[in-house]
Every structure is written in C-alpha cells, then in structure tokens.
Motif scaffolding. Sequence first.
Motif, PDB file in Angstrom:
ATOM      1  N   HIS A 130       0.831  -1.206   0.000  1.00 29.49           N
ATOM      2  CA  HIS A 130       0.000   0.000   0.000  1.00 29.49           C
ATOM      3  C   HIS A 130       0.865   1.255   0.000  1.00 29.49           C
ATOM      4  O   HIS A 130       0.582   2.227  -0.722  1.00 29.49           O
ATOM      5  CB  HIS A 130      -0.922  -0.002   1.214  1.00 29.49           C
ATOM      6  N   GLU A 167      -6.012   0.490  -8.801  1.00 30.04           N
ATOM      7  CA  GLU A 167      -4.919  -0.327  -8.271  1.00 30.04           C
ATOM      8  C   GLU A 167      -5.056  -0.490  -6.758  1.00 30.04           C
ATOM      9  O   GLU A 167      -4.772  -1.557  -6.214  1.00 30.04           O
ATOM     10  CB  GLU A 167      -3.567   0.281  -8.632  1.00 30.04           C
ATOM     11  N   PHE A 168      -5.498   0.566  -6.080  1.00 30.87           N
ATOM     12  CA  PHE A 168      -5.737   0.447  -4.638  1.00 30.87           C
ATOM     13  C   PHE A 168      -6.878  -0.537  -4.377  1.00 30.87           C
ATOM     14  O   PHE A 168      -6.783  -1.388  -3.492  1.00 30.87           O
ATOM     15  CB  PHE A 168      -6.079   1.813  -4.043  1.00 30.87           C
ATOM     16  N   ARG A 182      -0.535   5.846  -7.617  1.00 33.14           N
ATOM     17  CA  ARG A 182      -1.318   5.015  -8.528  1.00 33.14           C
ATOM     18  C   ARG A 182      -2.791   5.402  -8.500  1.00 33.14           C
ATOM     19  O   ARG A 182      -3.253   6.093  -7.594  1.00 33.14           O
ATOM     20  CB  ARG A 182      -1.168   3.537  -8.137  1.00 33.14           C
ATOM     21  N   LEU A 187       2.164   1.933  -3.475  1.00 31.44           N
ATOM     22  CA  LEU A 187       1.157   2.544  -4.351  1.00 31.44           C
ATOM     23  C   LEU A 187       0.995   4.027  -4.038  1.00 31.44           C
ATOM     24  O   LEU A 187       0.829   4.846  -4.948  1.00 31.44           O
ATOM     25  CB  LEU A 187      -0.189   1.827  -4.201  1.00 31.44           C
TER      26      LEU A 187
END
Length: 233
Positions: free
Chosen positions: A187, A199-200, A195, A190
Amino acid sequence: MIGHCALFTEGGYLHRDISNGNIVRLVQPPRSDWKIPPLLHGVVTSNECSAVLIDGDVAKKWGSPAQASDRSGTLPFISAGLADAWEKNQAIIHTPIDDLESFAWVLLYDALAWTPASERTITEDSWWRKINQDTLTSLVDFKRLLLAVDLGSRVGGLEEGLSGILNAFKPLIHAWFLMANEFAVAHKQLLRKQRDENEFTGLYHDAYKAFISVGLEQCAALPDTPIKSLYED
C-alpha cells in the motif's frame, strides 16, 4: 472478515473499529441465509454464519473526507501503522488493510485473555501487559516488534515458549501478521507512486481474499479440543 468485506465491497463503507467487543457470536445455531459477497465466490464455500460484526458508529463512506482524516479504533486492536501515525500526529489513511490487521490483534488479544494467568509464559505475560497499555509510544514499539519479528518472521523460535492456546493459534496469527506486513508495504508503494484508485481497490480485494482464505484453511486445521484441555497433561 466476510461481513467486513461485504460492507466495504458491496456497501462502500469501511468499519474502522474492529475489536473483540464488536464481533458477536450468535447464540442460536449457525444461520445459512447469509449471502457471500461476490468477491469471495470460490474462496468461501459455506454460507453458514455463526458470528456477526456489529457497531458501525464510526464507519465512514469510502473516499469521503472524514474517512481520510478522522481517527478511530480501539487501542489494543488498531494496526501498527495507524498507531504509529497517531503517535507521530501524522495524516491518517485508514484502509481495509488496517482493519484486516485488527482482526489478527483481536485473535491474539483473546487468545491471551483466554489463557489462565497462571498458565501464561513469561513472554505471554509480557504481551498481555503491553497490549493493554494506554501509552501510544510504548504500544507502537510493542506492535511493530510483535508484528514484524516475534510473531512475524521469527515465530519458529517461539515454539517452545507459548502456552496451549497461543500454540494452537500460532500458525494463523503468524500468517495474518506476515500478510499485514506485506500488504501494508504494498500500500505504501502505491501511495508513493501515486497510482490510480483501481490499483488500490485491487490491492484491497487481494487482501480480503488472502486473509479470509488463510483464515478458513487454518481454522479447519485447529484441534477439535476444548480450550481447558489444552492445559491438561
């Protein structure tokens, strides 16, 4: 965890206060009229429900300003990352990964609570005192060490140092702690790379499936033995 997943993936809300007081075991026999969230189809094969997640007083709509800034949680059970951010007075980013880690802290806390004080090892007695402390700085140090080292990467060295209940649940706690570390790191990566939301979301979905599948697998492997007999010769 399955209910938490449904709340987030189907309802768009993050619970944000996973604690032993908010997980309630049903008194009646398991119900079989609960729907499995689509994300978990193929992971969860039984729709029997014997416990529910309650108290959504501090739940927030995902993506709302309040979700990103408000502090919530119960100290013994909040994730190591949230505890660290609180202690440093940093911006709070409370995610499903934090809540999934909280389930692991609930299991550890209750395993320690169920262990008779006279049966706790020196290590477990220390954990019990530290997990109940209300000083954030000390709590952060304890959670970081236990999550990443003692019950994380170095768990094998504790085989002879755990009592009956902790030894029975050790594989599951170990697996969840390792996952909590891995997904927290992913995490952060990202966030650094800025991002997009997809994507999360994909990361959160992967975390749900990983935590729940390992939980089901490890729970099925638990000894079918009354807790009190774990301390009998």
